[in-house]
Enzyme design. Structure first.
Site, PDB file in Angstrom:
ATOM      1  N   THR A   4      38.659  43.939  48.268  1.00 43.36           N
ATOM      2  CA  THR A   4      38.658  43.378  46.899  1.00 43.36           C
ATOM      3  C   THR A   4      39.944  43.840  46.206  1.00 43.36           C
ATOM      4  O   THR A   4      40.973  43.216  46.355  1.00 43.36           O
ATOM      5  CB  THR A   4      37.399  43.789  46.100  1.00 43.36           C
ATOM      6  OG1 THR A   4      37.237  45.191  46.170  1.00 43.36           O
ATOM      7  CG2 THR A   4      36.178  43.090  46.630  1.00 43.36           C
ATOM      8  N   LYS A  64      35.936  49.479  52.890  1.00 46.98           N
ATOM      9  CA  LYS A  64      36.666  48.915  51.757  1.00 46.98           C
ATOM     10  C   LYS A  64      36.201  49.617  50.485  1.00 46.98           C
ATOM     11  O   LYS A  64      35.147  50.252  50.440  1.00 46.98           O
ATOM     12  CB  LYS A  64      36.455  47.413  51.627  1.00 46.98           C
ATOM     13  CG  LYS A  64      35.066  46.948  51.347  1.00 46.98           C
ATOM     14  CD  LYS A  64      34.625  46.749  49.937  1.00 46.98           C
ATOM     15  CE  LYS A  64      35.698  46.432  48.970  1.00 46.98           C
ATOM     16  NZ  LYS A  64      35.119  46.432  47.573  1.00 46.98           N
ATOM     17  N   THR A 108      29.435  54.369  50.857  1.00 54.12           N
ATOM     18  CA  THR A 108      30.351  53.634  50.014  1.00 54.12           C
ATOM     19  C   THR A 108      30.222  52.156  50.225  1.00 54.12           C
ATOM     20  O   THR A 108      29.727  51.671  51.218  1.00 54.12           O
ATOM     21  CB  THR A 108      31.804  54.002  50.274  1.00 54.12           C
ATOM     22  OG1 THR A 108      32.581  53.449  49.213  1.00 54.12           O
ATOM     23  CG2 THR A 108      32.306  53.398  51.568  1.00 54.12           C
ATOM     24  N   GLU A 112      42.250  52.934  43.291  1.00 52.76           N
ATOM     25  CA  GLU A 112      42.948  52.139  42.273  1.00 52.76           C
ATOM     26  C   GLU A 112      44.000  52.970  41.556  1.00 52.76           C
ATOM     27  O   GLU A 112      43.690  53.968  40.902  1.00 52.76           O
ATOM     28  CB  GLU A 112      41.935  51.558  41.292  1.00 52.76           C
ATOM     29  CG  GLU A 112      41.143  50.416  41.923  1.00 52.76           C
ATOM     30  CD  GLU A 112      40.044  49.861  41.040  1.00 52.76           C
ATOM     31  OE1 GLU A 112      39.523  48.790  41.377  1.00 52.76           O
ATOM     32  OE2 GLU A 112      39.705  50.496  40.032  1.00 52.76           O
ATOM     33  N   ASN A 152      42.001  48.047  35.949  1.00 48.88           N
ATOM     34  CA  ASN A 152      40.644  47.905  35.444  1.00 48.88           C
ATOM     35  C   ASN A 152      40.547  47.222  34.092  1.00 48.88           C
ATOM     36  O   ASN A 152      39.473  46.792  33.680  1.00 48.88           O
ATOM     37  CB  ASN A 152      39.947  49.262  35.416  1.00 48.88           C
ATOM     38  CG  ASN A 152      39.520  49.640  36.811  1.00 48.88           C
ATOM     39  OD1 ASN A 152      38.691  48.954  37.396  1.00 48.88           O
ATOM     40  ND2 ASN A 152      40.129  50.673  37.354  1.00 48.88           N
ATOM     41  N   THR A 203      40.400  39.232  34.306  1.00 46.48           N
ATOM     42  CA  THR A 203      41.134  38.237  33.526  1.00 46.48           C
ATOM     43  C   THR A 203      42.314  37.670  34.300  1.00 46.48           C
ATOM     44  O   THR A 203      42.549  38.035  35.439  1.00 46.48           O
ATOM     45  CB  THR A 203      41.611  38.850  32.209  1.00 46.48           C
ATOM     46  OG1 THR A 203      42.265  40.093  32.485  1.00 46.48           O
ATOM     47  CG2 THR A 203      40.453  39.095  31.295  1.00 46.48           C
TER      48      THR A 203
END
EC number: 2.3.1.35
Lengths: 406, 406
Positions: free
Chosen positions: B153, B179, B190, B277, B401, B406
């Site tokens: 993702t 992932k 996870t 991230e 995040n 968007t």
């Protein structure tokens, strides 16, 4: 960046309290960084302090001094927290107390020390001691704004609050200042809050009220989930209003005081959140319908601490699934996700474990747009509730905390 | 941005496992987003799943199906988590299972569904169903890399690991993919991990090993403290290596398998952190000298979750006072702060509750400079320890995040 933070109020004289500020050169040049409160003899002084085991040296000395003698002076420095400084930290904190005590002729136990700033650096004793005469020369009953500025660290604005109330023909004043913008998840009190009143009140009653009200104000705010090593909140009742001393929390005057005191404490606590590091939103997280109050408190804090929720708030993104995900991992015994409901700024977003049937993305966008966000999460389990106030998580937060020391 | 993440390894054929990928159009165009694992008849399949009460619909169905029939197919989609979708989420997940089961002629209970992506949106059933024939046509024993890519993702790189080991003349292979880059604080496993071996092993033994090893790998990583609604980890033992089935964890072959399995699981878990991230650091938080193991685990996670510690790591700033402040608020019973010691990448930073006598700021800067940071915190209370792996907190994390939907 502060969110909806009003101007510093005009705080009238509180008889029995004078404040002096000075520049010791601990912070950047031309910044006031030492503040002294002078309290009249016989004032009742109550305090609550951080529960962090690594509590700072001045916190330990404050707690000790509070019980030993009538507190007459609060000595506050910013720019250095005197925390994580081991035994020498206790010695340096005591030295600054001794210097002030000698200057004014009181026992050292009458001085309460407070420090805030960088953790782990030795306290610059000589700078603070050298600034004491200037701070004493500056003592005045009208220095509240200067004190609010003098205790700032990463704060962008000074924070003050004042209320007056009348009771049986007398007027009482309650006023205070606070500071703090990061390492804010108080556990007993925030770093730092000072609230004074001219009311005459027994110190045990004042301590019990302080402990109670702190749980509805400073202990219900969080910026970044990190409990400071230096959190301290002090309440002073000078007794100069002329009332007969309040000796029980059940007296009507005590109740009138609690109302005003709670308003001041909440306003000061909210001011810290509104000026939270990098804040672009002021967020009220209200959890209702809990079976026990501690569940409501836990869920509210978990929502308020979630980096994913906080970054979605920063983006004004109605990514409500992240809120439900937090509720699901919060460890509420017996939670039935199919009974959970979520409202954001009055819009029903989720019910029955999923998106509300009438919910449209445009509702969510509208709900998340304002700077003030009110989240109401109903657990659907009972009648208990609690409320926590927090901020979003912005680029500015990262910048401030990645650059704080450099 | 991934920190020290090696290239996807060459994973040899594991007899009894074939993988097919396809493009259903859930994610952006030209992205594979449906992955099917086909397992041979008689394979032992074990699974561990998120403890989040808001667990996703596919997680609930997986748990149900695992006990009902021999698992033959894993059906994975990305781009949509099918979480927070209430009762209709369960129906849609089941529909995708039925479509696959009908295509290949197995009972619906032989299909385990997995979803990952945005929470709260309805699962696009027809898109997934339409992609099943292409995924089945693509089935091959050499599709591990494509599967690693297909389950991504916000991951920047696919994550795989493989080990082989010899035992009494036979060679066994253990390989897997994982992932996840955000909402990573697994509690059981996870989102998502798949590890397959050709070993023959009783399903109860496999389940018990999986549960154990997950606590030394996936359950010890955290990116942002948010436990996902979809965490799932599956272990498969196809039995095609030809050994007599392992029926006890005490057999020497079981022990040899555990060694290889643990290495694969830890490498996959670390890969998620390395690709966390916005990660610029890979951080090992090792807490030693605890009186009880749960204290070590708690302190390690509190350090790993602190936004102040994480932003200091991002800045390569040796702001070690923030680490001590976290230790102090972690709630360790009987903590004596004067016995705490802190090492960062081999440099002694703090001892006796304060800065080490020989510590210089330049040591701290040198210690914090590398991309790989090893923090060792000694509580000085006993012999228990635990280790957690995490990342720093960067501008990129906020960007990712705040912009995810968007």
């Amino acid at each position: 960046m502060a969110v909806g933070l009003h101007d510093f109020p005009i705080i009238p004289e509180i008889k029995g309290v004078r404040i002096g500020v000075a520049e010791a050169g601990i912070k950047r040049p031309n910044k006031k960084d030492v503040v002294i409160f002078e309290l009249c003899e016989g004032a009742s002084v109550a305090g609550v302090f951080t529960q962090n085991a690594f509590c700072a040296a001045p916190v330990r000395i404050c707690q000790k001094h509070l019980g030993l003698a009538g507190s007459r002076y609060l000595l506050i420095n910013t720019g250095n927290a005197n925390a994580g400084t081991g035994k020498s930290g206790l010695e340096t904190a005591l030295k600054t107390c001794e210097a002030l005590a000698d200057s004014v002729g009181v026992p050292v136990e009458s001085v309460l020390p407070f420090s805030t700033g960088v953790i782990g650096e030795p306290l610059p004793v000589s700078k603070i001691v050298a600034a004491i005469p200037a701070a004493l020369a500056n003592l005045s009953a009208n220095n509240w704004h200067a004190a609010g500025v003098g205790i700032m660290t990463t704060d962008t604005l000074p924070k003050g609050s004042v209320r007056t109330f009348d009771f049986e023909g007398r007027t009482y004043t309650v006023a205070g200042i606070s500071k703090g913008a990061g390492m804010i998840r108080p556990n007993m009190a925030t770093m730092l809050g000072y609230v004074c009143s001219d009311i005459a009140m027994n110190v045990d009653v004042l301590q019990s009220i302080l402990k109670d009200v702190v749980n509805k104000s400073f202990n219900r705010i969080t910026v970044d989930s990190d409990t400071s090593t230096n959190d301290s909140c002090v309440a002073v009742a000078t007794g100069m209003a002329g009332n007969e001393q309040v000796t029980s929390i059940d007296e009507p005057l005590a109740q009138a005081f609690i109302t005003a005191f709670t308003e001041v404490m909440q306003e000061l606590a909210h001011a810290i959140v509104r000026d939270g590091e990098g804040a672009t939103k002021f967020v009220t997280v209200e959890v209702v319908g809990a079976a026990i109050e501690s569940d409501a408190t836990k869920v509210a804090f978990e929502i308020a601490h979630s980096p994913l929720v906080k970054t979605a708030l920063f983006a004004s993104d109605p990514n409500w699934g992240r809120i439900l995900a937090v509720v699901g991992r919060a460890g509420v015994q017996g939670l039935d996700v199919d009974r959970v409901q979520l409202h954001i700024n009055g819009f029903e977003v989720a019910r029955d474990g999923g998106r509300s049937p009438d919910y449209l993305e445009e509702h969510g966008k509208k709900a998340m747009a304002p700077a003030e966000i009110h989240i109401v999460l109903d657990l659907g389990m009972g009648a208990e509730s609690d409320t926590v106030w927090t901020t979003d998580f912005s680029h500015e937060y990262v910048t401030i905390n990645a650059e704080y020391r450099t």
